[in-house]
Design a protein around this motif. Structure first.
Motif, mmCIF file in Angstrom:
data_model
loop_
_atom_site.group_PDB
_atom_site.id
_atom_site.type_symbol
_atom_site.label_atom_id
_atom_site.label_comp_id
_atom_site.label_asym_id
_atom_site.label_seq_id
_atom_site.Cartn_x
_atom_site.Cartn_y
_atom_site.Cartn_z
ATOM 1 N N LEU A 180 23.182 5.987 -8.738
ATOM 2 C CA LEU A 180 23.535 4.784 -9.482
ATOM 3 C C LEU A 180 22.813 3.545 -8.951
ATOM 4 N N SER A 181 22.527 3.534 -7.647
ATOM 5 C CA SER A 181 21.944 2.317 -7.092
ATOM 6 C C SER A 181 20.423 2.312 -7.084
ATOM 7 N N SER A 197 26.387 7.644 -5.574
ATOM 8 C CA SER A 197 26.038 6.227 -5.396
ATOM 9 C C SER A 197 24.537 6.051 -5.227
ATOM 10 N N PHE A 198 23.895 7.032 -4.628
ATOM 11 C CA PHE A 198 22.423 6.968 -4.548
ATOM 12 C C PHE A 198 21.820 6.884 -5.947
#
Lengths: 181, 303
Positions: free
Chosen positions: B100-101, B97-98
């Motif tokens: 992707l965000s 998620s890091f």
């Protein structure tokens, strides 16, 4: 041949002017450029105007730092232990120092103070950090604004936002919570 | 009236409002820093702490997204399989998620990953590395325990300046093209057919710092001249000394029995690990070939 002038005139953010050993002041790239490229600082009338971030107190600290590191023949151990003691100051002054050193483009000092600030940040709760740096607790406010913003959209808009292009999906992923154990 | 107020009020009054704002904000100096300094401060922190700064205040909320650094460490639990499994999947999920965000217009310049999980490495790690390498990563540092196969594209990453690999498996055949590489540290690298060092080094013409330790080299060809090499640390006879004869700093462990028919012309610092039983004449022989030596450090261990 003209002799090198041993002193240079500097004007700090409070408009006061002072004389400083040129050899030491030259450690700061910004001052060095002013002297070499523009021929500034040779007299009180053409003192080098330092950036707003450099107060007299900060200038004196920065010159102490330069004076120590300018002496040749110091061991790495000596330099390291000086640096460690040098950044043992209160957080507010550390911030001012970072900002002043950055404005003078004094990279080794920016590195040193940034590292010290990083060490202060590491391993503390957000509340502790807000206390130390006097940060406003303004994030909850922000969430409300965002919610209002979302409510403004029509249902169709929202659906296409969620199912639609890559950009939309990306925004949804930012909601994921980080868990590090 | 204080000096700053005095000097201000004597000047243009139209800046008054910004001056008042400055006064109100005066305490929170750090938030007034430009993004570059804040990001510089954050660059000294592991990514996990960097992401955590997003909850400080509005000013910090999105800073982490533009930081060009990836620096994660997973510390596994060797004794509790279930707990480790759960923590590890949490870890992988969080890193995913890091990635992707974060702001993907910002390339990753530094990629540092250390994982002590002993339960295998899922494909996601390979995916992360491949993505970093196809971007413009400059520093790549991996410490993964046995069994992780490094994607071979790493060895043809033209932006790479610094490559440090520990406990990693490499494929048998790959091409090497690392024109900018200055630092190469290889520690405990495995490969089913052994690593061909001469071939690997032939793709790193600008190397300045070389460290080799803990693997088997099956060199077939000749070594190229590493003319920019300044520092070398060679263990277990992995490299003929002639390849590193122009360095300034050299670390060797004991087993060198090579006949020296050349001089270490530039060597100023030499570090040796010796066994107590070794003959000191060998050391004297080396010293006689170091005309510029200033520092000699000898570590002795008893057998």
């Amino acid at each position: 041949m003209k002799m090198m002038k041993p002193y240079v005139w500097l004007q700090t953010s409070d408009d006061s002017i002072q004389q400083v050993e040129q050899e030491i002041a030259m450690f700061c790239p910004l001052i060095c450029q002013e002297i070499i490229q523009k021929g500034m600082g040779s007299s009180k009338n053409c003192a080098i105007c330092l950036p707003q971030q450099v107060s007299p107190a900060m200038l004196s600290l920065i010159l102490d730092y330069c004076r120590f590191h300018q002496v040749p023949g110091r061991s790495n151990k000596e330099r390291k232990s000086y640096d460690e003691k040098f950044v043992r100051i209160d957080t507010e002054r550390l911030c001012e120092l970072t900002s002043a050193a950055d404005s003078l483009q004094l990279k080794p000092l920016v590195d040193l103070t940034s590292r010290a600030l990083a060490r202060i940040i590491e391993g503390k709760t957000p509340e502790e950090i807000r206390d130390i740096f006097h940060l406003p607790d303004d994030l909850t406010e922000n969430v409300e604004v965002e919610e209002e913003h979302v409510d403004d959209r029509s249902v169709d808009d929202l659906l296409s936002f969620i199912n639609g292009n890559d950009g939309g999906k990306l925004n949804i992923l930012t909601i994921l919570i980080f868990v590090f154990t | 009236m204080k000096w700053w107020a005095e000097s201000y009020f004597c000047k243009k009054p139209k800046q008054l409002s910004s001056f008042l704002i400055l006064l109100i904000m005066a305490d929170d100096i750090i938030s007034s820093f430009p993004d570059e300094i804040l990001c510089h401060i954050l660059s000294f922190l592991p990514t996990k702490h960097v992401v955590a700064t997003s909850v400080f205040s509005k000013r910090w909320k999105f800073l982490w997204r533009s930081l060009p650094f990836f620096d994660f460490h997973y510390d596994g639990d060797l004794f509790d399989y279930d707990r480790n499994n759960e923590n590890y999947s949490h870890f992988l999920h969080s890193v995913d998620s890091f990635l992707l965000s974060r702001d993907r217009d910002q390339p990753l310049h530094r990629f540092r990953l250390r994982s002590d999980s002993t339960y295998g490495h899922p494909v996601s790690i390979q995916r992360w590395i491949t993505a970093a390498v196809s971007g413009s990563v400059r520093h790549l540092e991996l410490y993964l325990d046995w069994g992780f196969v490094l994607p071979s594209v790493v060895f043809s990453c033209k932006t790479l300046v610094d490559l440090k690999l520990t406990f990693i498996q490499v494929e048998n055949n790959f091409s090497v093209d690392l024109p900018l590489l200055k630092i190469l540290h290889l520690n405990n690298i495995s490969s089913s057919q052994g690593l061909d060092l001469s071939q690997l080094l032939s793709g790193c013409p600008n190397l300045e710092d070389l460290e080799l330790k803990g693997f088997i080299s099956t060199t077939k060809g000749k070594f190229i001249k590493l003319s920019k090499l300044v520092r070398a640390s060679i263990h277990e006879d992995l490299l003929p000394l002639e390849v590193v004869k122009d360095v300034e700093v050299l670390f060797l462990d004991s087993k060198y029995q090579q006949i020296l028919d050349f001089y270490f012309q530039n060597l100023v610092r030499l570090e040796l690990i010796l066994q107590l039983s070794k003959d000191w004449l060998g050391v004297l022989e080396v010293l006689e070939h170091c005309p510029k030596l200033q520092t000699l450090l000898i570590c002795i261990y008893k057998v």
